[in-house]
Design a protein around this motif. Sequence first.
Motif, short mmCIF file in Angstrom:
data_model
loop_
_atom_site.label_atom_id
_atom_site.label_comp_id
_atom_site.label_asym_id
_atom_site.label_seq_id
_atom_site.Cartn_x
_atom_site.Cartn_y
_atom_site.Cartn_z
N LEU A 1 0.84 -1.20 0.00
CA LEU A 1 0.00 0.00 0.00
C LEU A 1 0.88 1.25 0.00
CD1 LEU A 1 -2.78 1.35 0.18
CD2 LEU A 1 -2.63 1.13 2.67
N ALA A 2 1.94 1.24 0.79
CA ALA A 2 2.86 2.38 0.84
C ALA A 2 3.54 2.60 -0.50
CB ALA A 2 3.89 2.16 1.94
N GLN A 3 3.96 1.52 -1.15
CA GLN A 3 4.59 1.64 -2.46
C GLN A 3 3.61 2.20 -3.49
OE1 GLN A 3 5.92 -2.41 -3.04
NE2 GLN A 3 7.98 -1.98 -2.21
N HIS A 4 2.36 1.74 -3.43
CA HIS A 4 1.35 2.23 -4.36
C HIS A 4 1.15 3.74 -4.20
CE1 HIS A 4 -2.40 2.38 -6.66
NE2 HIS A 4 -2.92 3.08 -5.65
N LEU A 5 1.17 4.21 -2.96
CA LEU A 5 0.95 5.63 -2.68
C LEU A 5 2.22 6.47 -2.77
CD1 LEU A 5 -1.47 5.16 0.36
CD2 LEU A 5 -2.08 6.16 -1.85
N GLU A 6 3.37 5.78 -2.92
CA GLU A 6 4.68 6.44 -2.93
C GLU A 6 4.89 7.22 -1.63
OE1 GLU A 6 4.88 8.73 -6.53
OE2 GLU A 6 5.20 6.98 -7.79
N LEU A 7 4.56 6.57 -0.54
CA LEU A 7 4.76 7.11 0.81
C LEU A 7 5.52 6.09 1.63
CD1 LEU A 7 1.15 8.48 1.51
CD2 LEU A 7 3.18 9.86 0.99
N SER A 8 6.08 6.52 2.75
CA SER A 8 6.76 5.57 3.62
C SER A 8 5.73 4.74 4.38
CB SER A 8 7.65 6.32 4.63
OG SER A 8 6.85 7.01 5.58
N GLN A 9 6.14 3.56 4.82
CA GLN A 9 5.24 2.71 5.59
C GLN A 9 4.84 3.40 6.89
OE1 GLN A 9 6.16 -1.58 5.83
NE2 GLN A 9 7.81 -1.22 4.34
N THR A 10 5.76 4.15 7.46
CA THR A 10 5.47 4.86 8.72
C THR A 10 4.36 5.88 8.52
OG1 THR A 10 7.74 4.58 9.49
CG2 THR A 10 6.42 6.32 10.53
N THR A 11 4.45 6.65 7.42
CA THR A 11 3.43 7.66 7.15
C THR A 11 2.07 7.02 6.93
OG1 THR A 11 5.04 9.17 6.16
CG2 THR A 11 2.72 9.49 5.56
N VAL A 12 2.04 5.93 6.15
CA VAL A 12 0.78 5.24 5.89
C VAL A 12 0.19 4.69 7.19
CG1 VAL A 12 -0.29 3.25 4.73
CG2 VAL A 12 1.36 4.70 3.51
N SER A 13 1.03 4.07 8.00
CA SER A 13 0.57 3.52 9.27
C SER A 13 0.01 4.60 10.18
CB SER A 13 1.72 2.78 9.97
OG SER A 13 1.31 2.31 11.24
N ARG A 14 0.73 5.73 10.26
CA ARG A 14 0.27 6.82 11.12
C ARG A 14 -1.03 7.44 10.59
NH1 ARG A 14 3.70 8.99 14.92
NH2 ARG A 14 5.67 7.88 15.14
N ALA A 15 -1.17 7.52 9.28
CA ALA A 15 -2.41 8.06 8.69
C ALA A 15 -3.59 7.16 9.03
CB ALA A 15 -2.25 8.19 7.18
N LEU A 16 -3.39 5.86 8.94
CA LEU A 16 -4.48 4.92 9.22
C LEU A 16 -4.83 4.86 10.69
CD1 LEU A 16 -3.43 1.98 6.86
CD2 LEU A 16 -5.33 3.56 6.55
N ASN A 17 -3.91 5.24 11.56
CA ASN A 17 -4.14 5.16 13.00
C ASN A 17 -4.48 6.50 13.63
OD1 ASN A 17 -3.58 2.29 14.07
ND2 ASN A 17 -1.94 2.63 12.59
N GLY A 18 -4.70 7.52 12.79
CA GLY A 18 -5.19 8.78 13.30
C GLY A 18 -4.18 9.67 13.99
N TYR A 19 -2.89 9.49 13.71
CA TYR A 19 -1.89 10.33 14.36
C TYR A 19 -2.04 11.78 13.88
CZ TYR A 19 0.68 6.44 16.42
OH TYR A 19 1.04 5.37 17.19
N PRO A 20 -2.00 12.75 14.80
CA PRO A 20 -2.29 14.14 14.44
C PRO A 20 -1.26 14.81 13.55
CG PRO A 20 -1.56 14.00 16.72
CD PRO A 20 -1.74 12.58 16.25
N GLU A 21 -0.02 14.28 13.54
CA GLU A 21 1.01 14.94 12.75
C GLU A 21 0.86 14.69 11.25
OE1 GLU A 21 3.08 11.33 14.76
OE2 GLU A 21 1.53 12.80 15.21
N VAL A 22 -0.05 13.78 10.87
CA VAL A 22 -0.31 13.52 9.45
C VAL A 22 -1.36 14.52 8.97
CG1 VAL A 22 -1.10 11.82 7.77
CG2 VAL A 22 0.22 11.08 9.76
N SER A 23 -1.09 15.17 7.84
CA SER A 23 -2.03 16.17 7.33
C SER A 23 -3.35 15.51 6.94
CB SER A 23 -1.44 16.89 6.12
OG SER A 23 -1.41 16.01 5.00
N GLU A 24 -4.42 16.31 6.98
CA GLU A 24 -5.75 15.79 6.66
C GLU A 24 -5.80 15.31 5.20
OE1 GLU A 24 -9.24 14.26 7.42
OE2 GLU A 24 -7.96 15.23 8.93
#
Length: 344
Positions: A6-29
């Motif tokens: 999923l991260a490769q498909h989005l061209e994002l890091s796995q950490t960013t994808v994981s944090r986005a899915l888990n509602g971390y506030p530092e990820v932009s809306e």
Amino acid sequence: MNLKQLAQHLELSQTTVSRALNGYPEVSEGTRKRVTEAALRLNYAPNARAKGLATGRAMAIGHVIPISTQHEMVNPVFGDFIAGASESYLAAGYDMTLSLTGDADEAENYRRLKAKGNVDGIVVHGPKMRDSRIPFLKSLGLPFVVHGRASDMDEEYCWIDVNNARAFQRATEFLVDLGHRRIALINGLESMDFAFRRRHGYEAALACRGLVPDPAIMVSEEMTETNGHRAMSRILAAPMRPTAVLCSSLITAIGVRRAIHDAGLVMGRDVSVITHDDDLSYLRNGPDVPIFTATRSSVREAGKLAADMLLRLIARPDAEPETCLLEAQLIIGASTGPAPRQDP
């Protein structure tokens, strides 16, 4: 599909994808929305067992539903709320649990869920004006979000609500502008916060236009089709019947329409009707032109927003409580028209 793919498909890091899915506030809306939409589209489902072991969480959200003879859990409304919330739970890899409980042992059920570690958070439904569940859950240290508010409490807590007072004030003003002066209110149980606020908005609008509310045409009951029919039948049988009525639920409004028809009257001509909560997946307000004029706020969207808020709270339990007040739209349908001429 796994997290890496999923991260490769989005061209994002796995950490960013994981944090986005888990509602971390530092990820932009914007990033969060892009990730969650891709996860849903590509059927990404994280392994909840592995994720729970890694995070120390249950990876589940609880909804405790009281079984009561007088409780405003209207099935189509609750179903839409759960459908919206489920979208966010699925994208974040969370399961959902539903627990039925009697009013008397609801607190014990919350305590049990906390002790067993079965859930990471709770959504509280149908708050009363003074709701003991709010301080109790705070004392347990169990993250929670309230769908609604408790007006008589000074506690700080996370909630999402519709501006019920403003919705009914606006609806009442609309009817007054159409020439109506005798406007009935068929409300929900006014021990419930939403119903109290709706009555307040209705009364405030009448007062601003120099009109006095008449208790004889104001009803507070559980929102069912049968209650709507019975209340409206009684109101129409009075010597001075109203020319318009506000309903707190589309389900109630269906009963009101039946009573108007039974009385040999025409809705929208002889009696105008405005309802609330008409945007329901399984109870549509007409295919094209709305049957009812309505104050509309998407229950499904409220469920999604509440779930997102709770997931953020679980990720950062020490964060300041969030609140969200949604505004309702006034949708014009066929159920309202100018006040009929009164016989001298």
